[in-house]
Scaffold this motif. Sequence first.
Motif, PDB file in Angstrom:
ATOM      1  N   THR B 375      -1.939 -10.687   0.399  1.00 23.77           N
ATOM      2  CA  THR B 375      -1.659 -12.073  -0.198  1.00 23.77           C
ATOM      3  C   THR B 375      -1.178 -13.186   0.871  1.00 23.77           C
ATOM      4  N   ALA B 376      -2.020 -13.800   0.995  1.00 26.02           N
ATOM      5  CA  ALA B 376      -2.247 -14.883   2.361  1.00 26.02           C
ATOM      6  C   ALA B 376      -1.833 -16.125   2.094  1.00 26.02           C
ATOM      7  N   VAL B 395      -2.929  -4.169  10.764  1.00 30.72           N
ATOM      8  CA  VAL B 395      -2.485  -4.447   9.418  1.00 30.72           C
ATOM      9  C   VAL B 395      -3.051  -2.530   9.176  1.00 30.72           C
ATOM     10  N   GLN B 396      -4.787  -2.693  10.328  1.00 29.94           N
ATOM     11  CA  GLN B 396      -5.093  -1.031  10.152  1.00 29.94           C
ATOM     12  C   GLN B 396      -4.445   0.102  10.199  1.00 29.94           C
ATOM     13  N   GLU B 423       4.188 -15.056  10.419  1.00 28.46           N
ATOM     14  CA  GLU B 423       4.940 -13.701   9.819  1.00 28.46           C
ATOM     15  C   GLU B 423       3.881 -12.712   8.598  1.00 28.46           C
ATOM     16  N   LEU B 424       3.470 -11.716   9.321  1.00 24.86           N
ATOM     17  CA  LEU B 424       2.572 -10.839   8.573  1.00 24.86           C
ATOM     18  C   LEU B 424       4.277  -9.643   7.996  1.00 24.86           C
ATOM     19  N   MET B 471       9.597  -0.720   5.521  1.00 22.14           N
ATOM     20  CA  MET B 471       9.228  -2.957   6.466  1.00 22.14           C
ATOM     21  C   MET B 471       8.673  -2.667   7.543  1.00 22.14           C
ATOM     22  N   LEU B 472       7.187  -3.901   7.413  1.00 23.68           N
ATOM     23  CA  LEU B 472       6.993  -3.643   9.358  1.00 23.68           C
ATOM     24  C   LEU B 472       7.036  -5.559   9.059  1.00 23.68           C
ATOM     25  N   HIS B 473       7.525  -6.522   9.895  1.00 21.83           N
ATOM     26  CA  HIS B 473       7.567  -7.264  10.471  1.00 21.83           C
ATOM     27  C   HIS B 473       7.150  -7.602  11.128  1.00 21.83           C
ATOM     28  N   VAL B 474       5.720  -9.198  11.287  1.00 20.48           N
ATOM     29  CA  VAL B 474       5.682  -8.890  12.912  1.00 20.48           C
ATOM     30  C   VAL B 474       5.937 -10.704  12.679  1.00 20.48           C
ATOM     31  N   ARG B 475       6.193 -11.228  14.204  1.00 17.39           N
ATOM     32  CA  ARG B 475       6.401 -12.715  14.147  1.00 17.39           C
ATOM     33  C   ARG B 475       5.867 -13.560  15.600  1.00 17.39           C
ATOM     34  N   ILE B 476       4.536 -14.231  14.875  1.00 15.40           N
ATOM     35  CA  ILE B 476       4.042 -14.197  16.772  1.00 15.40           C
ATOM     36  C   ILE B 476       3.899 -16.126  16.155  1.00 15.40           C
ATOM     37  N   PRO B 477       4.410 -16.409  17.693  1.00 19.10           N
ATOM     38  CA  PRO B 477       5.087 -17.919  17.766  1.00 19.10           C
ATOM     39  C   PRO B 477       3.618 -18.634  17.742  1.00 19.10           C
TER      40      PRO B 477
END
Lengths: 139, 491
Positions: B375-376, B395-396, B423-424, B471-477
Amino acid sequence: MAGPRVLLADDHAIVAEGLRLLLKDHCELVGIVADGPSLVAAALELRPEIVIADISMPGYDGLEALRRLRALGVEAKVIMLTMYSDPQLASEALAAGAQGYVIKHAAGEELLKAIHDVSCGLTYVTPLLNKKKPDIPNS
Amino acid sequence: MLLVVPFRAWPAYLLCAFPAQMLIAWRTSAPTLAMALLFITNATDAALGAFLVRKVSGGTGPFRFDGLRSVVVFALLGATLAPVLLSFADAGISVATGWAASYRVAFVTRVRSNILTHLIAVPALIDLLALDRQHIRAARVVEAAVLTALLVVTCAIAFAGSTGSEAFPALLYTPLPLLLWAAVRFGPGGTGWSVLLVATVASWNALEGRGPFTSRSPVDDVVSLQLFLLATSVPLLFLSAVIQERNRATVALQMKEAALRNSYARARELAGKLIAAQELERARIARDMHDDFNQQLAALSIAISGLRRRQFRDDAELHEMLNGLQERTVALTEQVRRFSYDLHPGMLDHAGLASALRTHCTEFAEQRQLQLSFTAGDNLGPIPRDVAICVYRIVQEGLRNVVDHAEVPAASVSLARSLDGLELTIADQGRGFDPAAALDRGGLGLLSMEERVRLTGGTLTITSAPGAGTMLHVRIPLAPASRAAGPVERV
């Protein structure tokens, strides 16, 4: 009897199939194997006159299989059929007891000639080998 | 006490001191009214001094002797200004209650004894309160015990000797080396304790009529003892503060150095791993090219020479063979395309992150038999190229980890735009693992994910535990549409 009895060793099914089609009118194909150990086992069992072997194969490679065959006293003519056009590798193959060295891409043109030559007791080395670089003297 | 307890606890502490003051009044037969009034001035003195010291030293927590500044602030404000101010009142009370005759004499006496008491007792008390009881090394205890014992013996000799002896002036200096030891090794607190010990032994001997401070009238003796102690304690207190400061600076420097060495070692280790990983990757590419493309090209070449030397019954047979060759060529083209796409997803540049990820997820799910939901968010806005490639690689890697480790047939990937960032989330309900332990083992996969995110200024958090999914969560400002400098792609 349609030509010499040939054993083929190549782990790439698609190449093996192409070679089978190429050889079927000129040789008697006694077997197709896909790795070094099976090649040695099949050569001992089927006693082919000519072995056509890829160099890079699982288990142990074509050169190792060739050395083992010679050590076991198998005297079939061996043609190495490979991707590598490196003269160093070709001379290693000949030193290990091969009679032929053919590049895969040129197999359509050269393999039948190589089979003919080695059957007559000659040695066939593809003319497509990379130009030999000047030897680097040992220091 | 007031230096270290919170301001609102002050009244309680001050009230506790009242009975003590009255006890002294009762024991020393001083006028009770004077003592009660003096309690008020003493309490005010303590409160004023503590207040000034804490305000000026700036800290919100308890006051500590931690360097020259703190000692200067304490000596000037807490131990001098406050006692001097309140001594005016003290002297007035003494004269008014008839305890003392001369205001001037009473004032001077009060100033001297008040300053001395503050200078000696407060550092010792603060030291006791600030002591970290859990982390006392045995060697320090032994050192302190030896110092104390030597100090007691030396003082006993120095202050009990006869003033008539020839060694007398020299004897007075014998505690000095030990006091220096205290200043160098135990800071302002240790210095306070040592001077307190010297003061106690000296006063006791003077009371017993022995030692150097028994030569003249009792008043003169007290004055000379007080001056002696002041002259000893003030320089030592400053010296100890300077040394403490230097020690602290050295320790801080050593810690910084160690941290630097540590991060340098980590960087080298990482560089080594990266080189090894690059070599592995190249080997994989070479193998793929050799095993797939070259072999298929060789097979095509062989088949074409086969065609050349064959006689065909009719055109239909020739066409059939040519069709076969063409199909194989198309299949090979597709393989090369996929291969190059894996090396760098060109779609990222043309179609944007969301589309590229959707395509990747679809293909990955098909190839690895994974139920994958993607979902995006509707409006991701412009995403810089470096951020896009970072998210794509994560993601890969994340999906590869799901297949390799999670042992679960389903996973989900979601990408959304928050107010100030991207947010990924990659989640699965699989086997889970201990992220800290995995990072300690130094797996290059996790490490390179962390490093990629760090380079974009983002954060990566992994929530997982054995048996609890991952759960892997990435936040990029991303600044709201202002990070438009540099190559920007549309999503």
